[in-house]
Design a protein around this motif. Structure first.
Motif, PDB file in Angstrom:
ATOM      1  N   ASN A  10     -12.927  -2.698   2.499  1.00  0.00           N
ATOM      2  CA  ASN A  10     -11.664  -3.079   1.322  1.00  0.00           C
ATOM      3  C   ASN A  10     -10.333  -3.090   2.326  1.00  0.00           C
ATOM      4  OD1 ASN A  10     -10.787  -0.317   1.914  1.00  0.00           O
ATOM      5  ND2 ASN A  10     -11.343   0.192  -0.482  1.00  0.00           N
ATOM      6  N   GLU A  11     -10.201  -3.064   3.534  1.00  0.00           N
ATOM      7  CA  GLU A  11      -9.054  -3.056   4.176  1.00  0.00           C
ATOM      8  C   GLU A  11      -9.025  -4.411   5.024  1.00  0.00           C
ATOM      9  OE1 GLU A  11      -8.042   0.711   6.232  1.00  0.00           O
ATOM     10  OE2 GLU A  11      -7.983   1.690   4.327  1.00  0.00           O
ATOM     11  N   HIS A  68     -11.668   5.382 -10.928  1.00  0.00           N
ATOM     12  CA  HIS A  68     -12.985   4.904 -11.723  1.00  0.00           C
ATOM     13  C   HIS A  68     -14.002   5.295 -11.291  1.00  0.00           C
ATOM     14  CE1 HIS A  68     -15.006   2.819 -14.924  1.00  0.00           C
ATOM     15  NE2 HIS A  68     -15.880   2.064 -13.594  1.00  0.00           N
ATOM     16  N   THR A 105     -16.580  -0.340 -19.208  1.00  0.00           N
ATOM     17  CA  THR A 105     -18.072   0.309 -18.787  1.00  0.00           C
ATOM     18  C   THR A 105     -18.775   1.028 -20.129  1.00  0.00           C
ATOM     19  OG1 THR A 105     -16.712   2.120 -17.948  1.00  0.00           O
ATOM     20  CG2 THR A 105     -17.422   0.688 -16.472  1.00  0.00           C
ATOM     21  N   ASP A 155     -15.746   5.564   1.394  1.00  0.00           N
ATOM     22  CA  ASP A 155     -15.403   4.208   1.150  1.00  0.00           C
ATOM     23  C   ASP A 155     -13.922   3.838   0.773  1.00  0.00           C
ATOM     24  OD1 ASP A 155     -17.879   3.957   1.108  1.00  0.00           O
ATOM     25  OD2 ASP A 155     -18.108   3.352  -1.065  1.00  0.00           O
ATOM     26  N   ASP A 181      -1.555  -7.086   2.628  1.00  0.00           N
ATOM     27  CA  ASP A 181      -2.175  -5.875   2.768  1.00  0.00           C
ATOM     28  C   ASP A 181      -3.453  -5.843   3.545  1.00  0.00           C
ATOM     29  OD1 ASP A 181       0.000  -4.436   1.471  1.00  0.00           O
ATOM     30  OD2 ASP A 181      -0.762  -5.005  -0.531  1.00  0.00           O
ATOM     31  N   ARG A 221       0.819  -1.330  -0.024  1.00  0.00           N
ATOM     32  CA  ARG A 221      -0.059   0.233  -0.131  1.00  0.00           C
ATOM     33  C   ARG A 221       0.896   1.436   0.134  1.00  0.00           C
ATOM     34  NH1 ARG A 221      -5.515  -0.767   1.302  1.00  0.00           N
ATOM     35  NH2 ARG A 221      -5.945  -2.834   2.017  1.00  0.00           N
ATOM     36  N   THR A 278      -3.743   0.199  -2.346  1.00  0.00           N
ATOM     37  CA  THR A 278      -3.015  -0.698  -3.272  1.00  0.00           C
ATOM     38  C   THR A 278      -3.347  -0.290  -4.757  1.00  0.00           C
ATOM     39  OG1 THR A 278      -4.866  -2.288  -3.189  1.00  0.00           O
ATOM     40  CG2 THR A 278      -3.411  -2.696  -1.783  1.00  0.00           C
ATOM     41  N   PRO A 279      -2.457  -0.867  -5.670  1.00  0.00           N
ATOM     42  CA  PRO A 279      -2.727  -0.477  -7.069  1.00  0.00           C
ATOM     43  C   PRO A 279      -4.278  -0.614  -7.293  1.00  0.00           C
ATOM     44  CG  PRO A 279      -0.806  -1.599  -6.857  1.00  0.00           C
ATOM     45  CD  PRO A 279      -1.385  -1.606  -5.666  1.00  0.00           C
ATOM     46  N   VAL A 280      -4.834  -1.855  -7.046  1.00  0.00           N
ATOM     47  CA  VAL A 280      -6.306  -2.077  -7.213  1.00  0.00           C
ATOM     48  C   VAL A 280      -7.156  -1.043  -6.421  1.00  0.00           C
ATOM     49  CG1 VAL A 280      -8.062  -3.706  -6.851  1.00  0.00           C
ATOM     50  CG2 VAL A 280      -5.987  -4.732  -7.475  1.00  0.00           C
ATOM     51  N   ASP A 281      -7.035  -0.482  -5.321  1.00  0.00           N
ATOM     52  CA  ASP A 281      -7.705   0.453  -4.602  1.00  0.00           C
ATOM     53  C   ASP A 281      -7.820   1.680  -5.446  1.00  0.00           C
ATOM     54  OD1 ASP A 281      -8.426  -1.360  -2.922  1.00  0.00           O
ATOM     55  OD2 ASP A 281      -6.944  -0.849  -1.468  1.00  0.00           O
ATOM     56  N   ILE A 319      -9.365  -5.366 -13.119  1.00  0.00           N
ATOM     57  CA  ILE A 319     -10.298  -4.248 -12.691  1.00  0.00           C
ATOM     58  C   ILE A 319     -10.258  -3.282 -13.967  1.00  0.00           C
ATOM     59  CG2 ILE A 319     -10.498  -2.247 -10.922  1.00  0.00           C
ATOM     60  CD1 ILE A 319     -11.335  -4.697  -9.628  1.00  0.00           C
ATOM     61  N   GLU A 320      -8.940  -2.928 -14.260  1.00  0.00           N
ATOM     62  CA  GLU A 320      -8.644  -1.946 -15.233  1.00  0.00           C
ATOM     63  C   GLU A 320      -9.547  -2.452 -16.568  1.00  0.00           C
ATOM     64  OE1 GLU A 320      -4.534   0.159 -14.145  1.00  0.00           O
ATOM     65  OE2 GLU A 320      -4.683  -1.047 -16.124  1.00  0.00           O
ATOM     66  N   ALA A 371      -6.920   2.232  -8.630  1.00  0.00           N
ATOM     67  CA  ALA A 371      -7.510   2.179  -9.865  1.00  0.00           C
ATOM     68  C   ALA A 371      -9.355   2.220  -9.698  1.00  0.00           C
ATOM     69  CB  ALA A 371      -7.255   0.883 -10.737  1.00  0.00           C
ATOM     70  N   ASN A 402      -7.432  -8.786 -10.121  1.00  0.00           N
ATOM     71  CA  ASN A 402      -6.232  -7.978  -9.489  1.00  0.00           C
ATOM     72  C   ASN A 402      -6.116  -6.728 -10.506  1.00  0.00           C
ATOM     73  OD1 ASN A 402      -5.711  -8.662 -12.341  1.00  0.00           O
ATOM     74  ND2 ASN A 402      -3.713  -9.659 -11.850  1.00  0.00           N
ATOM     75  N   LEU A 403      -5.231  -5.815 -10.501  1.00  0.00           N
ATOM     76  CA  LEU A 403      -5.279  -4.558 -10.997  1.00  0.00           C
ATOM     77  C   LEU A 403      -5.504  -4.549 -12.822  1.00  0.00           C
ATOM     78  CD1 LEU A 403      -4.522  -1.553 -10.920  1.00  0.00           C
ATOM     79  CD2 LEU A 403      -2.189  -1.982 -11.493  1.00  0.00           C
ATOM     80  N   HIS A 418     -12.929  -1.584 -16.241  1.00  0.00           N
ATOM     81  CA  HIS A 418     -13.291  -0.217 -16.383  1.00  0.00           C
ATOM     82  C   HIS A 418     -13.226   0.235 -17.881  1.00  0.00           C
ATOM     83  CE1 HIS A 418     -11.771   0.203 -11.984  1.00  0.00           C
ATOM     84  NE2 HIS A 418     -13.088  -0.178 -12.196  1.00  0.00           N
TER      85      HIS A 418
END
Lengths: 96, 593
Positions: B285-286, A50, B47, A26, B250, A2, A41-44, B40-41, A46, B36-37, B44
């Motif tokens: 998300n944590e 978005h 969309t 959030d 994480d 992170r 994190t990179p995912v969060d 997810i991208e 992104a 993963n990244l 997006h």
């Protein structure tokens, strides 16, 4: 891993402002008006980019993402406060 | 079992097949998907094209004179090839149609510097063109749009490409009906950014299958396999493997341990309230798990939000007894559980696993004494060494139980030597009250524990069992069927099996360091009857000590990389799954070097 981010926004419309505020809750801690401190994190990151991207008006509003570096290490030492104290908490678990 | 022979194969899965057959197997056959990244991208990028579904007029109604038009998100299928595809965008110009597919990344750079589409994308587009042609449309070209560089790559669908793709469809369909998973890619640059790398464990599986038996090699279904194993046998086996999984994930566990707390939910934030006042807000998300001790209320909305995020909720009594887990839908396939049930009925297999687990536990107990004892007891160490060897060759589960019991007795007799806070100058002399606790340990006792250390050990084993129950469910096991512990135990036997080698390394170690670093002090205990329990503050302090231990980085003895204990637990669990599904033959029990 992170990274700590400051997310600062300037939104010209009250309705969108509230939407952005709710969305940001959030993702991070409300630090000051229009400033959130997030551990992404990179995912969060992104996901957050978005979601905000879908809300804001691209010619009137602005959101800035300031990367303060990894949470462990630099990220918790680059912020210092004048006035009210600033604390950052980091633990390996959350206990209530 | 009857497979749905005529089930349509999604074109997207042909992309996965060309990328990696093993990825295709996981996603299409086992239905496992991880974000993963990159994924997810990717979603997006889609969309806008997925926004609304347009209608596509039948091929006969598209006239030469029609003006160019764009149509988004069109689903078409072809019975002839048995495939279905969702076209992101279809550009029509007169009667000519061209599919466009959106990809998040950037195009492939050819040797001469020109850009072209990646092979997997080319195959997926060719499938789309085949479907379009089968539905009567005129289609010559396809386009891939790469969002990162905002470039379109156009290519012509020629006969060679069609022939290649038909072969790939065929191979993918054969694999979909096969029962054995293809081997992981070898040292591939595709692996580090693959979303399923934590499930697939390519390097670890490859390392483990180096010791695969000959008979298995002959049973292999896939053409690539004989060469692969031949190459592997030439490799030196003892270099460290690439660490493809992150060393920490994480996410933090959440412990709620005050009676009367009330957990609500606002969007994706849990609001923990005490007497209607918010005491803490926790973003979902944590969090990787939610642990509730005693009477804590959670609203249905909160449970729904937690389950949607696939976060497990574990319930304990106030005293730390582990009741159960609420889970999302989790692994939506039965394959691993079916193998688990089959193998649990094979006594020789159970004995093999049990031997390894018990021997590993004894070895780790011995290591603990060696590392932490104030004066490592030579006799006990020799004893433990012998018992470890006995366990490795034990002829029945009953004799293993005996060996394990003896080893535990020797180990716990010497546990006192690892506690280093009972010096006379440390303890306050003025208190004089007889209910002040000291950290003296004579023997292990439980239900209820009669002294502070036993109370801590019981709590530690309870939350370790919780962690392994959750992990084994995540991996796709049924935690209520074990190989060593029998079902009558009432707790999750598989979790108890898996935790054996980790009892000394995680639970005992967390207890010892909590005491030795004075995170836990005598005032953290209360006596009730002849039982000793932790106060709420004591429990909080212990959770912190336990999670610190869980977050400690440790070197995996087999793979040579450093990850934290939480990761190690999952990796070990997945390796046991590999043994059950027949990918590897030996279960490597975790022992510290």
């Amino acid at each position: 891993m992170r990274n700590t981010y400051l997310v600062c926004y300037d939104i010209c419309d009250d309705k969108r402002l509230r939407k952005v505020f709710k969305t940001m809750r959030d993702f991070g801690d409300h630090l000051q008006y229009s400033i959130f401190e997030c551990q992404f994190t990179p995912v969060d990151l992104a996901k957050c980019r978005h979601e905000l991207n879908e809300i804001i008006h691209h010619y009137e509003d602005q959101v800035l993402f300031v990367d303060l570096g990894p949470v462990e290490g630099r990220g918790d030492r680059v912020i210092s406060a004048l006035g009210k104290a600033y604390t950052s908490l980091d633990a390996s678990c959350i206990i209530v | 079992m009857i497979q749905a022979e005529n089930a349509l194969l999604p074109a997207r899965m042909i992309n996965e097949y060309v990328y990696c057959p093993r990825l295709f197997y996981y996603e299409h056959v086992e239905g496992i998907f991880v974000h993963n990244l990159e994924t997810i991208e990717g979603s997006h990028v889609h969309t806008r094209v997925d926004g609304k579904e347009d209608d596509l007029p039948p091929a006969a109604e598209l006239l030469e004179t029609d003006r160019p038009a764009n149509r988004r998100s069109i689903t078409l299928s072809s019975e002839q090839y048995g495939i279905i595809a969702k076209l992101d965008l279809l550009e029509t110009d007169g009667s000519l149609v061209t599919p466009v597919d959106y990809k998040r990344g950037e195009p492939c750079k050819a040797e001469d510097g020109s850009i072209e589409a990646w092979p997997a994308d080319r195959a997926q587009l060719t499938v789309q063109v085949l479907i379009l042609r089968d539905n009567g449309y005129v289609c010559e070209e396809a386009i891939v749009y790469y969002a990162r560089t905002k470039q379109r790559v156009r290519f012509t669908i020629d006969e060679q490409l069609v022939a290649e793709t038909l072969q790939q469809i065929d191979a993918a369909r054969r694999l979909a009906n096969a029962t054995e998973i293809p081997p992981p890619l070898e040292d591939s640059p595709k692996c580090p950014r693959c979303s399923l790398v934590g499930v697939c464990l390519p390097e670890e599986t490859r390392r483990m299958s180096n010791v695969r038996s000959i008979s298995r090699q002959q049973m292999i279904l896939f053409e690539v396999e004989p060469n692969r194993t031949a190459n592997l046998s030439n490799q030196p086996g003892d270099e460290d493997v690439r660490r493809l999984v992150p060393s920490r994930d994480d996410l933090k566990p959440l412990y709620l341990n005050q009676p009367g707390l009330y957990v609500g939910c606002s969007r994706k934030v849990l609001q923990v309230k005490d007497k209607k006042k918010i005491v803490q807000q926790v973003r979902l998300n944590e969090v990787c798990q939610v642990n509730l001790f005693g009477s804590i209320q959670v609203t249905t909305q909160a449970i729904q939000a937690i389950c949607t995020e696939e976060i497990p909720i574990a319930y304990f009594s106030m005293g730390g007894w582990f009741y159960g887990v609420t889970h999302g839908l989790g692994v939506k396939n039965i394959y691993l559980r079916r193998e688990q049930f089959r193998w649990a009925d094979v006594p020789s297999f159970c004995l093999r696993i049990a031997r390894a687990l018990v021997a590993g536990k004894i070895k780790n107990q011995r290591t603990m004494l060696q590392r932490n004892h104030i004066e490592p007891p030579k006799v006990a160490l020799v004893h433990l060494k012998c018992m470890q060897e006995d366990a490795e060759t034990a002829f029945s589960q009953e004799s293993l139980l005996g060996i394990e019991g003896n080893a535990a007795r020797v180990y716990f007799q010497n546990l006192q030597g690892m506690i280093k806070v009972n010096d006379p100058e440390d303890s306050p002399t003025d208190s004089g009250a007889d209910d002040l606790f000291t950290f003296e340990f004579n023997s292990r006792n439980r239900r209820p524990p009669k002294d502070p250390i036993n109370a801590l050990l019981s709590l530690a084993y309870s939350i370790l069992a919780k962690d392994l129950t959750i992990i084994s469910q995540t991996v796709g096991f049924d935690p209520f069927l074990g190989f060593y512990h029998q079902p009558r135990y009432g707790r999750a036997p598989l979790a108890l099996d898996l935790m054996e080698p980790f009892r000394p390394l995680i639970a005992d170690s967390a207890v010892l360091s909590a005491i030795n670093t004075k995170m836990i002090r005598p005032e953290h205990f209360i006596r009730a009857g002849n039982a000793v329990a932790l106060t709420p503050d004591g429990r909080k302090a212990f959770f912190r000590a336990y999670e610190q231990r869980m977050d400690t980085l440790v070197t995996h003895p087999l793979f040579g990389y450093r990850v934290n204990y939480r990761r190690i637990l999952e990796i070990q669990c997945r390796l046991l799954a590999r043994v059950l599904t027949g990918e590897t033959t030996n279960y490597p029990v975790f022992v510290t070097r």
